[in-house]
Design a protein around this motif. Sequence first.
Motif, short mmCIF file in Angstrom:
data_model
loop_
_atom_site.label_atom_id
_atom_site.label_comp_id
_atom_site.label_asym_id
_atom_site.label_seq_id
_atom_site.Cartn_x
_atom_site.Cartn_y
_atom_site.Cartn_z
N ARG A 181 0.86 -1.19 0.00
CA ARG A 181 0.00 0.00 0.00
C ARG A 181 0.89 1.23 0.00
NH1 ARG A 181 -5.42 -0.19 3.22
NH2 ARG A 181 -5.45 1.68 2.00
N PHE A 182 0.93 1.89 -1.13
CA PHE A 182 1.77 3.08 -1.26
C PHE A 182 1.19 3.98 -2.34
CE2 PHE A 182 3.29 0.00 -4.27
CZ PHE A 182 3.59 0.74 -5.40
N ARG A 183 1.66 5.21 -2.33
CA ARG A 183 1.28 6.15 -3.39
C ARG A 183 2.50 6.97 -3.75
NH1 ARG A 183 -0.80 8.75 1.09
NH2 ARG A 183 -0.11 10.91 1.29
N LEU A 184 2.50 7.50 -4.96
CA LEU A 184 3.58 8.36 -5.42
C LEU A 184 3.05 9.75 -5.64
CD1 LEU A 184 4.84 5.50 -6.27
CD2 LEU A 184 6.26 6.93 -7.68
N GLU A 185 3.88 10.72 -5.28
CA GLU A 185 3.57 12.12 -5.55
C GLU A 185 4.73 12.64 -6.39
OE1 GLU A 185 3.35 13.75 -1.62
OE2 GLU A 185 1.56 12.59 -1.10
N ILE A 186 4.42 13.02 -7.62
CA ILE A 186 5.45 13.54 -8.53
C ILE A 186 5.04 14.94 -8.92
CG2 ILE A 186 6.66 13.22 -10.71
CD1 ILE A 186 6.02 10.24 -10.56
N LEU A 191 2.75 15.91 -12.10
CA LEU A 191 2.20 14.78 -12.84
C LEU A 191 1.01 14.22 -12.09
CD1 LEU A 191 5.36 12.83 -14.05
CD2 LEU A 191 4.01 14.48 -15.30
N GLN A 192 -0.13 14.24 -12.74
CA GLN A 192 -1.33 13.74 -12.10
C GLN A 192 -1.43 12.22 -12.22
OE1 GLN A 192 -3.21 15.80 -10.25
NE2 GLN A 192 -1.65 17.28 -10.83
N ALA A 193 -0.92 11.66 -13.32
CA ALA A 193 -1.01 10.21 -13.56
C ALA A 193 0.18 9.52 -12.90
CB ALA A 193 -1.04 9.92 -15.05
N ALA A 194 0.17 9.45 -11.60
CA ALA A 194 1.31 8.90 -10.88
C ALA A 194 0.94 7.64 -10.10
CB ALA A 194 1.91 9.95 -9.97
N ALA A 195 0.00 6.86 -10.60
CA ALA A 195 -0.36 5.61 -9.95
C ALA A 195 0.51 4.49 -10.51
CB ALA A 195 -1.83 5.30 -10.18
N PHE A 196 1.22 3.79 -9.63
CA PHE A 196 2.12 2.73 -10.06
C PHE A 196 1.83 1.47 -9.27
CE2 PHE A 196 4.21 6.57 -11.36
CZ PHE A 196 4.76 6.24 -12.59
N SER A 197 2.06 0.31 -9.90
CA SER A 197 1.85 -0.96 -9.22
C SER A 197 3.10 -1.41 -8.47
CB SER A 197 1.42 -2.04 -10.21
OG SER A 197 2.39 -2.20 -11.23
N GLU A 198 4.27 -0.91 -8.90
CA GLU A 198 5.52 -1.25 -8.22
C GLU A 198 6.41 -0.02 -8.14
OE1 GLU A 198 7.74 -4.74 -9.50
OE2 GLU A 198 5.93 -5.51 -10.45
N ALA A 199 7.12 0.09 -7.04
CA ALA A 199 8.13 1.14 -6.87
C ALA A 199 9.31 0.51 -6.16
CB ALA A 199 7.57 2.30 -6.06
N ALA A 200 10.45 0.43 -6.84
CA ALA A 200 11.65 -0.16 -6.25
C ALA A 200 12.61 0.97 -5.89
CB ALA A 200 12.30 -1.12 -7.23
N ILE A 232 7.53 8.93 -2.20
CA ILE A 232 6.93 7.60 -2.11
C ILE A 232 6.42 7.46 -0.69
CG2 ILE A 232 7.34 5.12 -2.32
CD1 ILE A 232 9.74 5.90 -4.18
N VAL A 233 5.10 7.34 -0.58
CA VAL A 233 4.45 7.32 0.73
C VAL A 233 3.85 5.94 0.97
CG1 VAL A 233 2.74 8.43 2.21
CG2 VAL A 233 3.90 9.76 0.43
N VAL A 234 4.29 5.27 2.03
CA VAL A 234 3.77 3.96 2.40
C VAL A 234 2.66 4.18 3.43
CG1 VAL A 234 4.34 1.67 3.30
CG2 VAL A 234 6.07 2.99 2.03
N VAL A 235 1.52 3.52 3.21
CA VAL A 235 0.37 3.70 4.10
C VAL A 235 -0.01 2.37 4.76
CG1 VAL A 235 -0.52 5.68 2.82
CG2 VAL A 235 -1.29 3.40 2.23
N ASP A 236 -0.67 2.46 5.91
CA ASP A 236 -1.11 1.24 6.59
C ASP A 236 -2.51 0.85 6.14
OD1 ASP A 236 -2.85 2.95 7.92
OD2 ASP A 236 -1.86 2.77 9.87
N GLU A 237 -3.07 -0.17 6.78
CA GLU A 237 -4.38 -0.69 6.38
C GLU A 237 -5.49 0.34 6.50
OE1 GLU A 237 -2.22 -2.27 8.32
OE2 GLU A 237 -1.72 -4.01 7.10
N SER A 238 -5.35 1.29 7.41
CA SER A 238 -6.38 2.31 7.58
C SER A 238 -6.20 3.50 6.64
CB SER A 238 -6.40 2.81 9.03
OG SER A 238 -5.21 3.53 9.30
N GLY A 239 -5.09 3.51 5.88
CA GLY A 239 -4.82 4.61 4.96
C GLY A 239 -3.96 5.71 5.54
N ALA A 240 -3.48 5.53 6.76
CA ALA A 240 -2.64 6.55 7.40
C ALA A 240 -1.20 6.43 6.89
CB ALA A 240 -2.66 6.38 8.91
N ASN A 241 -0.55 7.58 6.67
CA ASN A 241 0.84 7.59 6.23
C ASN A 241 1.73 6.99 7.32
OD1 ASN A 241 -0.15 8.96 4.03
ND2 ASN A 241 0.76 10.91 4.58
N LYS A 242 2.62 6.08 6.94
CA LYS A 242 3.53 5.44 7.90
C LYS A 242 5.00 5.69 7.58
CE LYS A 242 0.80 3.76 10.86
NZ LYS A 242 0.84 4.23 12.22
#
Length: 144
Positions: free
Chosen positions: A11-16, A19-28, A93-103
């Motif tokens: 569970r993560f999201r990217l902020e670039i 760029l609005q289209a910043a949804a990725f399935s993998e980030a290494a 690169i923001v990793v989130v927990d099950e509740s959606g909170a930034n971790k």
Amino acid sequence: MARTDPVRNFRFRLEIDGLQAAAFSEAAIAETMTEPIDYREGTDPMHVRKLSGLTKYGNITLKRGITDSLEIYNWHKQIVAGQIQTNRKQVAIVVVDESGANKARFVVSEAWPTKYDPSDLNAKGNEVFIEVLELVNEGIERVA
């Protein structure tokens, strides 16, 4: 004592920047490494001291399914055209927990695409058409 479970990696999201289209399935996130330098003065004991040398930041590899958006490809295209100075971006690169909170939050500075790779096509397959974007950078810092 309260139990602290590790954060999961799916569970993560990217902020670039820009760029609005910043949804990725993998980030290494590649490793950061500071080169050691061997050093010894004539009056030192018969072994070398270790000093810190240059720090190298590994590339970030991003993967996602291709959509009709050209934002990611156009960013790479601008770099190919030599517009690096105006197209360096800050990536988070923001990793989130099950509740959606930034971790955990990793900030990647001065990032720009060094590689763009659309996946192979196969008429016999049924996989998602993936594009890979590799970013070079000048710093990776965990800020949370």
